[in-house]
Design a protein around this motif. Structure first.
Motif, PDB file in Angstrom:
ATOM      1  N   ARG A 291       0.829  -1.214   0.000  1.00 19.06           N
ATOM      2  CA  ARG A 291       0.000   0.000   0.000  1.00 19.06           C
ATOM      3  C   ARG A 291       0.864   1.265   0.000  1.00 19.06           C
ATOM      4  NH1 ARG A 291      -3.354  -3.644   3.601  1.00 19.06           N
ATOM      5  NH2 ARG A 291      -5.190  -4.108   2.303  1.00 19.06           N
ATOM      6  N   GLU A 292       1.996   1.201   0.670  1.00 22.03           N
ATOM      7  CA  GLU A 292       2.890   2.364   0.684  1.00 22.03           C
ATOM      8  C   GLU A 292       3.472   2.642  -0.695  1.00 22.03           C
ATOM      9  OE1 GLU A 292       5.749   1.213   3.564  1.00 22.03           O
ATOM     10  OE2 GLU A 292       4.404   1.492   5.286  1.00 22.03           O
ATOM     11  N   HIS A 293       3.697   1.586  -1.465  1.00 22.61           N
ATOM     12  CA  HIS A 293       4.324   1.729  -2.783  1.00 22.61           C
ATOM     13  C   HIS A 293       3.312   1.564  -3.923  1.00 22.61           C
ATOM     14  CE1 HIS A 293       8.592   1.622  -1.394  1.00 22.61           C
ATOM     15  NE2 HIS A 293       8.042   1.007  -0.365  1.00 22.61           N
ATOM     16  N   ALA A 294       2.041   1.658  -3.602  1.00 19.68           N
ATOM     17  CA  ALA A 294       0.993   1.395  -4.594  1.00 19.68           C
ATOM     18  C   ALA A 294       1.105   2.300  -5.813  1.00 19.68           C
ATOM     19  CB  ALA A 294      -0.383   1.528  -3.951  1.00 19.68           C
ATOM     20  N   GLY A 295       1.393   3.568  -5.593  1.00 18.41           N
ATOM     21  CA  GLY A 295       1.463   4.509  -6.706  1.00 18.41           C
ATOM     22  C   GLY A 295       2.525   4.136  -7.717  1.00 18.41           C
ATOM     23  N   ARG A 296       3.707   3.775  -7.221  1.00 13.77           N
ATOM     24  CA  ARG A 296       4.805   3.423  -8.131  1.00 13.77           C
ATOM     25  C   ARG A 296       4.515   2.120  -8.864  1.00 13.77           C
ATOM     26  NH1 ARG A 296      10.061   0.635  -7.093  1.00 13.77           N
ATOM     27  NH2 ARG A 296      11.363   1.058  -8.905  1.00 13.77           N
ATOM     28  N   LEU A 297       4.004   1.131  -8.154  1.00 12.73           N
ATOM     29  CA  LEU A 297       3.706  -0.143  -8.796  1.00 12.73           C
ATOM     30  C   LEU A 297       2.620   0.014  -9.856  1.00 12.73           C
ATOM     31  CD1 LEU A 297       3.752  -2.479  -5.658  1.00 12.73           C
ATOM     32  CD2 LEU A 297       5.488  -2.355  -7.472  1.00 12.73           C
ATOM     33  N   ALA A 298       1.591   0.791  -9.541  1.00 12.95           N
ATOM     34  CA  ALA A 298       0.522   1.021 -10.509  1.00 12.95           C
ATOM     35  C   ALA A 298       1.051   1.765 -11.727  1.00 12.95           C
ATOM     36  CB  ALA A 298      -0.614   1.804  -9.854  1.00 12.95           C
ATOM     37  N   ASP A 299       1.908   2.728 -11.506  1.00  9.37           N
ATOM     38  CA  ASP A 299       2.465   3.490 -12.624  1.00  9.37           C
ATOM     39  C   ASP A 299       3.273   2.596 -13.554  1.00  9.37           C
ATOM     40  OD1 ASP A 299       3.083   6.157 -13.899  1.00  9.37           O
ATOM     41  OD2 ASP A 299       5.129   5.525 -13.407  1.00  9.37           O
ATOM     42  N   LEU A 300       4.011   1.640 -12.979  1.00 10.67           N
ATOM     43  CA  LEU A 300       4.770   0.708 -13.818  1.00 10.67           C
ATOM     44  C   LEU A 300       3.832  -0.152 -14.664  1.00 10.67           C
ATOM     45  CD1 LEU A 300       7.577  -0.407 -11.343  1.00 10.67           C
ATOM     46  CD2 LEU A 300       7.941   0.564 -13.631  1.00 10.67           C
ATOM     47  N   ALA A 301       2.734  -0.610 -14.076  1.00  4.16           N
ATOM     48  CA  ALA A 301       1.770  -1.402 -14.846  1.00  4.16           C
ATOM     49  C   ALA A 301       1.157  -0.577 -15.968  1.00  4.16           C
ATOM     50  CB  ALA A 301       0.680  -1.950 -13.924  1.00  4.16           C
TER      51      ALA A 301
ATOM     52  N   GLY B 274      10.697  -3.917 -15.562  1.00  3.77           N
ATOM     53  CA  GLY B 274      10.731  -2.910 -14.503  1.00  3.77           C
ATOM     54  C   GLY B 274       9.862  -3.307 -13.325  1.00  3.77           C
ATOM     55  N   SER B 275       8.698  -3.855 -13.607  1.00  2.00           N
ATOM     56  CA  SER B 275       7.813  -4.317 -12.536  1.00  2.00           C
ATOM     57  C   SER B 275       8.444  -5.472 -11.765  1.00  2.00           C
ATOM     58  CB  SER B 275       6.466  -4.768 -13.125  1.00  2.00           C
ATOM     59  OG  SER B 275       5.765  -3.681 -13.697  1.00  2.00           O
ATOM     60  N   ALA B 276       9.073  -6.394 -12.476  1.00  7.15           N
ATOM     61  CA  ALA B 276       9.706  -7.545 -11.824  1.00  7.15           C
ATOM     62  C   ALA B 276      10.767  -7.098 -10.833  1.00  7.15           C
ATOM     63  CB  ALA B 276      10.310  -8.462 -12.882  1.00  7.15           C
ATOM     64  N   LEU B 277      11.616  -6.184 -11.253  1.00  8.31           N
ATOM     65  CA  LEU B 277      12.690  -5.715 -10.378  1.00  8.31           C
ATOM     66  C   LEU B 277      12.136  -4.892  -9.215  1.00  8.31           C
ATOM     67  CD1 LEU B 277      15.296  -4.786 -13.133  1.00  8.31           C
ATOM     68  CD2 LEU B 277      15.301  -6.805 -11.646  1.00  8.31           C
ATOM     69  N   ALA B 278      11.069  -4.146  -9.466  1.00  5.39           N
ATOM     70  CA  ALA B 278      10.444  -3.376  -8.391  1.00  5.39           C
ATOM     71  C   ALA B 278       9.844  -4.303  -7.339  1.00  5.39           C
ATOM     72  CB  ALA B 278       9.370  -2.453  -8.959  1.00  5.39           C
ATOM     73  N   LEU B 279       9.245  -5.401  -7.765  1.00  7.31           N
ATOM     74  CA  LEU B 279       8.679  -6.359  -6.819  1.00  7.31           C
ATOM     75  C   LEU B 279       9.781  -7.025  -5.995  1.00  7.31           C
ATOM     76  CD1 LEU B 279       5.898  -8.028  -8.989  1.00  7.31           C
ATOM     77  CD2 LEU B 279       5.591  -6.405  -7.117  1.00  7.31           C
ATOM     78  N   GLN B 280      10.885  -7.356  -6.642  1.00  2.00           N
ATOM     79  CA  GLN B 280      12.017  -7.927  -5.903  1.00  2.00           C
ATOM     80  C   GLN B 280      12.452  -6.980  -4.789  1.00  2.00           C
ATOM     81  OE1 GLN B 280      15.799  -9.929  -7.719  1.00  2.00           O
ATOM     82  NE2 GLN B 280      16.277  -7.752  -7.515  1.00  2.00           N
ATOM     83  N   ASP B 281      12.585  -5.707  -5.105  1.00  4.00           N
ATOM     84  CA  ASP B 281      12.971  -4.719  -4.099  1.00  4.00           C
ATOM     85  C   ASP B 281      11.906  -4.563  -3.024  1.00  4.00           C
ATOM     86  OD1 ASP B 281      15.270  -4.327  -5.559  1.00  4.00           O
ATOM     87  OD2 ASP B 281      14.563  -2.493  -6.544  1.00  4.00           O
ATOM     88  N   LEU B 282      10.649  -4.708  -3.421  1.00  3.81           N
ATOM     89  CA  LEU B 282       9.550  -4.541  -2.482  1.00  3.81           C
ATOM     90  C   LEU B 282       9.604  -5.588  -1.370  1.00  3.81           C
ATOM     91  CD1 LEU B 282       6.781  -2.745  -2.430  1.00  3.81           C
ATOM     92  CD2 LEU B 282       5.739  -4.945  -2.962  1.00  3.81           C
TER      93      LEU B 282
ATOM     94  N   MET C 210       2.589  -2.076 -19.571  1.00  2.00           N
ATOM     95  CA  MET C 210       1.656  -2.921 -20.335  1.00  2.00           C
ATOM     96  C   MET C 210       0.336  -2.247 -20.647  1.00  2.00           C
ATOM     97  SD  MET C 210      -0.906  -4.114 -18.063  1.00  2.00           S
ATOM     98  CE  MET C 210      -1.585  -5.261 -19.216  1.00  2.00           C
ATOM     99  N   GLY C 211       0.186  -0.975 -20.326  1.00  2.00           N
ATOM    100  CA  GLY C 211      -0.965  -0.206 -20.774  1.00  2.00           C
ATOM    101  C   GLY C 211      -2.224  -0.365 -19.960  1.00  2.00           C
ATOM    102  N   LYS C 212      -2.124  -0.883 -18.743  1.00  4.01           N
ATOM    103  CA  LYS C 212      -3.304  -1.066 -17.910  1.00  4.01           C
ATOM    104  C   LYS C 212      -3.857   0.285 -17.470  1.00  4.01           C
ATOM    105  CE  LYS C 212      -2.952  -4.350 -14.924  1.00  4.01           C
ATOM    106  NZ  LYS C 212      -3.833  -5.407 -15.465  1.00  4.01           N
ATOM    107  N   PRO C 213      -5.177   0.526 -17.598  1.00  2.00           N
ATOM    108  CA  PRO C 213      -5.756   1.770 -17.080  1.00  2.00           C
ATOM    109  C   PRO C 213      -5.422   1.943 -15.598  1.00  2.00           C
ATOM    110  CG  PRO C 213      -7.329   0.670 -18.486  1.00  2.00           C
ATOM    111  CD  PRO C 213      -6.181  -0.286 -18.313  1.00  2.00           C
TER     112      PRO C 213
END
Length: 467
Positions: free
Chosen positions: A61-71, A163-171, A75-78
């Motif tokens: 939840r703390e990193h929701a904005g960054r993770l959503a932005d990567l998606a 980018g999402s994969a590496l962000a999740l690893q860091d998360l 991959m073009g998700k709204p």
């Protein structure tokens, strides 16, 4: 083996970032570190593992904005859907933090002259081959229960969401998990088949899970079989959305629009084939097409956007081919059917009528904004048409009589059946497919136990004096 992986923004067609693909020695180092971390993690008490997952929920939840932005960008998700994906992952972490230790607790079994129980113990290091369409949720719905179960994770994510994969690893590290326990591998697409096969054979890999295409699933499942290792496969889907004569047509049509066009139709569990009783076919079709034509297509960064681009241009080309082949075979185009002019990989939400077995839009998995309508003469015909598929992931039945809906659903093969509701995954319920949609289950108790060693303990009673 080394090369560059370039991610692309599907809304613009422009490059986002470049990553150096790993060579053999780097992969070997990563596997060894992950294996070591996994062995240590298996010794951590389950209550502590669950507590880390509770912290993961907060970190998501703390990193929701960054993770959503990567998606959105990869991959073009709204953006509204991307934010929902992250929150669903956090809710799943909450669930397993509360319920995981109880599900994994020893189960006592009453036997004569002995103490016996069943234990659910860590399997080890699990290879996870994950797709791009839900870059956060697909990983988390496997990773969260697997970590509570005491396993380590070697993640081979889709290259277009590196980018999402590496962000999740860091998360995971930010949430307090040990370094290397969740390791994201960066592998060039041309190297994936060879590297994946080698990893499945590696003695340090205990099991493998894959969500993706039937072709990839067949390769990974075969490799796991040769190595006598557990595998879970969640593959394609061509879910039927059945509307019976007594259904609330307006409600069913509104749900059908959401069921088909969420994530631009890029979901295994999206409704794809709409089987409608002839008594309500005309009204349903009119309401459905109106709803489709009112969908807002556009920039996935905008909160008002309901349909973004397809993730890749080849996916858009595949949808175009399926439309053209189906129309040539006798289907009628009611709306859409063409790419949106301009930048990016947009395709107009499309509805085909008069489809049926033998047409591409009916027989194949349509991974994009394409809906196939077919008319059933009666309930028996609806069962026949709904079951006329090689896939078996989900099923949705709409009727005024719930018992009738359940009875009909029992005659159609699928991994899940929803009556008067859109098919969806939920951490409280098992999720998975049948037939060419795969095998094994994720989520709920079944999902967390899939990658455990179900171990029997038998401790004989001490002999009594004189016996």
């Amino acid at each position: 083996m080394s090369s560059l992986i370039t991610t692309v923004n599907p809304a613009t067609g422009q490059p986002l970032a470049a990553y150096e693909a790993w060579d053999g020695p780097r992969i070997e180092t990563a596997v060894e570190r992950a294996h070591t971390a996994s062995r240590s993690w298996a010794l951590v008490p389950v209550a502590e593992r669950a507590a880390r997952v509770a912290r993961l929920a907060r970190t998501l939840r703390e990193h929701a904005g960054r993770l959503a932005d990567l998606a959105v960008t990869e991959m073009g998700k709204p953006v509204a859907e991307a934010a929902g994906e992250v929150e669903k992952s956090a809710l799943t972490a909450d669930y397993y933090a509360r319920r995981g230790p109880g599900i994994l607790a020893d189960e006592r079994v009453s036997v004569e002259d002995a103490e016996a129980w069943v234990a659910y113990e860590p399997a080890g290091l699990v290879l996870a081959v994950m797709p791009w369409n839900f870059p956060v949720w697909q990983v988390m719905r496997f990773a969260i229960p697997s970590l509570v179960a005491g396993n380590g994770i070697l993640l081979k994510h889709a290259s277009n969401v590196t980018g999402s994969a590496l962000a999740l690893q860091d998360l995971f590290v930010a949430a307090g998990f040990p370094a290397h326990l969740v390791t994201a591998l960066v592998i060039a697409d041309t190297d994936v088949p060879k590297v994946t096969a080698g990893l499945v054979e590696d003695d340090r890999i205990a099991a493998v899970t894959l969500t993706g295409s039937n072709r990839a699933g067949a390769a990974v499942g075969a490799a796991a079989g040769r190595a006598a290792k557990k595998s879970v496969l969640e593959l394609g889907g061509s879910d039927a959305f059945v509307v019976l004569a007594d259904a609330d047509v307006d409600r069913a049509a509104a749900a059908a629009v959401k069921a088909r066009f969420a994530n631009a139709g890029q979901s295994c569990v999206c409704a794809k084939r709409f089987v409608v009783h002839e008594a309500v076919a005309e009204d349903f079709t009119a309401a459905f097409v109106r709803g489709v034509e009112h969908l807002r297509i556009g920039d996935p960064r905008e909160r008002s956007t309901q349909v973004g681009p397809l993730a890749r241009d080849d996916l858009r080309a595949a949808i175009q081919r399926q439309v053209e082949e189906s129309v040539a075979a006798g289907a009628r185009l009611l709306t859409g059917g063409q790419p949106v002019p301009g930048d990016g990989y947009f395709f107009r939400p499309t509805v085909l009528a008069d489809t049926g077995p033998g047409m591409a839009a009916f027989d194949e998995e349509t991974f994009g904004p394409l809906a196939a309508l077919t008319v059933a003469q009666d309930d028996e015909d609806a069962v026949r048409l709904a079951d006329a598929t090689a896939f078996g992931l989900g099923l949705s039945v709409w009727t005024a009589d719930a018992a009738r809906g359940v009875g009909l659903a029992r005659r159609i093969t699928s991994g899940a059946a929803f009556v008067n509701a859109v098919v969806a995954s939920d951490p409280r319920l098992p999720f998975g497919g049948t037939k060419r949609s795969g095998y094994g289950r994720e989520l709920a108790a079944a999902g967390i136990r899939e990658f455990t060693n179900t171990r029997t303990y038998w401790v004989a009673a001490r002999s009594r004096p004189g016996r």
